[in-house]
Design an enzyme around this catalytic site. Sequence first.
Site, short mmCIF file in Angstrom:
data_model
loop_
_atom_site.label_atom_id
_atom_site.label_comp_id
_atom_site.label_asym_id
_atom_site.label_seq_id
_atom_site.Cartn_x
_atom_site.Cartn_y
_atom_site.Cartn_z
N CYS A 330 0.84 -1.21 0.00
CA CYS A 330 0.00 0.00 0.00
C CYS A 330 0.88 1.27 0.00
O CYS A 330 1.54 1.54 -0.99
CB CYS A 330 -0.97 -0.03 1.17
N HIS A 427 -3.69 -5.64 1.34
CA HIS A 427 -3.46 -5.90 2.76
C HIS A 427 -3.96 -7.31 3.09
O HIS A 427 -4.89 -7.82 2.47
CB HIS A 427 -4.22 -4.90 3.63
#
Length: 481
Positions: A330, A427
């Site tokens: 991310c 994630h």
Amino acid sequence: MKSLMIQGAGSNVGKSLLVAGLCRAALRRGLRVAPFKPQNMSNNAAVTADGGEIGRAQALQALASGREAVTDMNPILLKPESETGSQVIVQGQRLTTVKARAYSSLKPQLLSAVLASFNRLKGDADLVIVEGAGSPAEVNLRRGDIANMGFAQAASVPVVLAGDIERGGVIAQIVGTQAVIDPDDAALISGFVINKFRGDPRLFDDGYRFISERTGWRGFGVLPYFPDARKLPAEDVLDLRESNLGEGLHIAVPILSRIANFDDLDPLAQEPGVRLSMIPAGRPLPGDCALIILPGSKSTSTDLAYLRAQGWDIDLRAHVRRGGAVLGICGGYQMLGRAIHDPDGIEGTPGSVEGLGLLDLETVMFPDKEVSRTQARHAASGTVIDAYEIHMGRTDGPDRKRPFAFVNDRAEGGTSPDGRIVGSYMHGMFVNDDFRRSFLSALGARTASFAYGASVDATLDALAEHMETHLDVDALFALAR
């Protein structure tokens, strides 16, 4: 439908774990139970079944309750972006970004959303167990409060106060709370719990008796420290300390100032054959690691500057020259590129910053936010990854031609030409046992047949049993109304 609220005599006293244990204890009794936290502050978020964000602790509590996580379980989530400002998530969706002072003016209108979510949960449960935030003793925040006594009064929920004996001063924590809060608020508190005791609990008999006599509140027990808590996903950045866990393949992770979704690392910390080092500010990234992970960040540009201020960019380049691997997740993925452009000032001042240049990619920040659950296929191994995305910004460039994974036919993430530098927006990838073993094996780790999800579930059962042994759980549930 009944409800009970656990508030803390301070921050980080273990409220989240207490609520998770009570939820699992209620589930084992055959009750339909649901967790609820009116307002949470955390950059560790989870994506819910209804497509929004909630705090990671409420997602764990939902698992303990045997139900899917939904946004009503945490209607207000504050995600700090700076020392004085936070992104405000309301019922799973981003509302705005505000400074701390301005947030006070928002709270009255947010109470209606909190109560609406609470009432919907009550309609689908026999018992709702509520978690407070911080402490009701923060009387300077009582006006307009929606997290502790303000909510308890509005919803008429009985309260049990938890104190943390590990940090010392637990008698003052609990007696002092009664001394400073409004008498009408104190009247909602039905008793107290002592948490995180180490040693012989009988040594605290006099202190326990003193608290009860001074406050008039009933004690529901002294809960010994639960060492297996480390096997459960942590939410609070206060739980992120320097660590050097396990033996085997060495993985290093710098603790960024705005680190987010760091529960990505939990399965690695427990994986046999892996040594995970969390590196705090002021320490170099170790030279003997095989992999450096740049984790998620709530403020990518700010954390990129922080990373450089620690000299970690120099350590990272030395690691790559030695033949080491790098994974950016991310915000960490965005940092690995050549540049981050923020024309609208989404993260602060409009403009562009130079990235680390380890991937031939650039990121542009946009106001729209990607929040979704994702199933992907890892490009290198073909293993399936169930994950989630929470990010602002889009990343593109030549290294996207070598994706990290495929979501249906869409390329996801990017890889350097030599395959040693990879980045992804996904994630939770290491929760997937087959993928985790394949990824680590490719780096030379000797992995075992460790099942992370089963470990978490077994630990929740052990937590419930631990609480049943040392607390009067039946009496706690009898308080609910």
